[in-house]
Design a protein around this motif. Sequence first.
Motif, PDB file in Angstrom:
ATOM      1  N   TYR A 144       0.793  -1.237   0.000  1.00  0.00           N
ATOM      2  CA  TYR A 144       0.000   0.000   0.000  1.00  0.00           C
ATOM      3  C   TYR A 144       0.823   1.282   0.000  1.00  0.00           C
ATOM      4  O   TYR A 144       0.259   2.372  -0.098  1.00  0.00           O
ATOM      5  N   GLY A 145       2.139   1.172   0.129  1.00  0.00           N
ATOM      6  CA  GLY A 145       2.989   2.358   0.053  1.00  0.00           C
ATOM      7  C   GLY A 145       3.009   3.229   1.295  1.00  0.00           C
ATOM      8  O   GLY A 145       3.511   4.345   1.258  1.00  0.00           O
ATOM      9  N   VAL A 146       2.495   2.755   2.414  1.00  0.00           N
ATOM     10  CA  VAL A 146       2.450   3.550   3.636  1.00  0.00           C
ATOM     11  C   VAL A 146       3.724   3.311   4.447  1.00  0.00           C
ATOM     12  O   VAL A 146       4.170   2.176   4.584  1.00  0.00           O
ATOM     13  N   ASN A 147       4.330   4.391   4.966  1.00  0.00           N
ATOM     14  CA  ASN A 147       5.621   4.268   5.646  1.00  0.00           C
ATOM     15  C   ASN A 147       5.596   4.782   7.087  1.00  0.00           C
ATOM     16  O   ASN A 147       6.625   4.842   7.735  1.00  0.00           O
ATOM     17  N   THR A 148       4.441   5.151   7.599  1.00  0.00           N
ATOM     18  CA  THR A 148       4.348   5.686   8.958  1.00  0.00           C
ATOM     19  C   THR A 148       3.656   4.679   9.861  1.00  0.00           C
ATOM     20  O   THR A 148       2.576   4.179   9.532  1.00  0.00           O
ATOM     21  N   VAL A 149       4.289   4.396  10.991  1.00  0.00           N
ATOM     22  CA  VAL A 149       3.729   3.490  11.991  1.00  0.00           C
ATOM     23  C   VAL A 149       3.354   4.291  13.230  1.00  0.00           C
ATOM     24  O   VAL A 149       4.159   5.073  13.742  1.00  0.00           O
ATOM     25  N   VAL A 150       2.135   4.119  13.698  1.00  0.00           N
ATOM     26  CA  VAL A 150       1.705   4.658  14.985  1.00  0.00           C
ATOM     27  C   VAL A 150       1.657   3.486  15.952  1.00  0.00           C
ATOM     28  O   VAL A 150       0.852   2.570  15.787  1.00  0.00           O
ATOM     29  N   LEU A 151       2.554   3.513  16.925  1.00  0.00           N
ATOM     30  CA  LEU A 151       2.747   2.368  17.818  1.00  0.00           C
ATOM     31  C   LEU A 151       2.066   2.598  19.162  1.00  0.00           C
ATOM     32  O   LEU A 151       2.322   3.593  19.852  1.00  0.00           O
TER      33      LEU A 151
END
Length: 298
Positions: A144-151
Amino acid sequence: LGRTSSPVWTSEWACGAERSLSCYFNVTSCCGAHTLDGRPLELPRRRNPLNIGLSPFDTYGKMWLSGQLAHFFFSRLTPMTRRAIDERRANVWPRASSVTANGGLRQCIGMHIRGGDSCHARRFCPNNLTSTFFAEAERLRAAYGVNTVVLATDSAKAAQLCASRPLGFECRTMRMAREKFESSTYIENRVSSHASGELSGSTVALDALADVDMLADCDYHVLVLRSAISRLAYALSLARHGRPTPLISMQWAYSPAFMKSAFKGKGALKRKVKSPNGGLDKGARGSMRAWGRAGSLP
């Protein structure tokens, strides 16, 4: 449910005399007080949130129903709760309504890693978080091309790893004193003895509500569906998005009751899964990866 129905997860410094869900959610106009044998009904501390006690819903529609209930409560936050959650979200993933059009938020992968008492209880807590949780997030990035993780995590080790940009991810997580969770005693059995501070009921509850709120706003998920936090966040996400988001569960499917019965030999999912270090993850039997796309079930 009455003004003293949830004294463990509420604190006087935040809630005053209102030691119930009404401290966090504005439900006084729609939910009457219940009593049992003439006494106010107190919510058991260790019951799973939104555990619907109706078998048809548990069997066929629990995720949808839980999502609607979660959305009902989270859309009725009290001013104190909303303010506390927004303060915690501010430097991680502000809610969309608070971001200007010029600085709109990008998409994110909501990730939940458990630590603390869960690891002491020998649940799914792999030593190498990069080759497990973040490797699965990499599959979502490739698709999906998403590179941000909210942990969302109560693990200091996971938060430290997040700050190092594992596998090149931009990783964000809430600031909190996670060392307080490092104990073999369940957190719900520890907060009752703390009237204030980091281990007070309201501090822990507001931290958890903020994590759930952020996870539910994300567009993709790497969760641990054995965890009530993960299940609640995914149910709220379903209601907010109007569809299941793409999901990878590191352990178990959505129904904990079914998985527990399977582990007791009543189902066909009792199997062993190799851990990244070559051993056996005792808590990983029956783990699954479930992908959800718009218009389909995960």
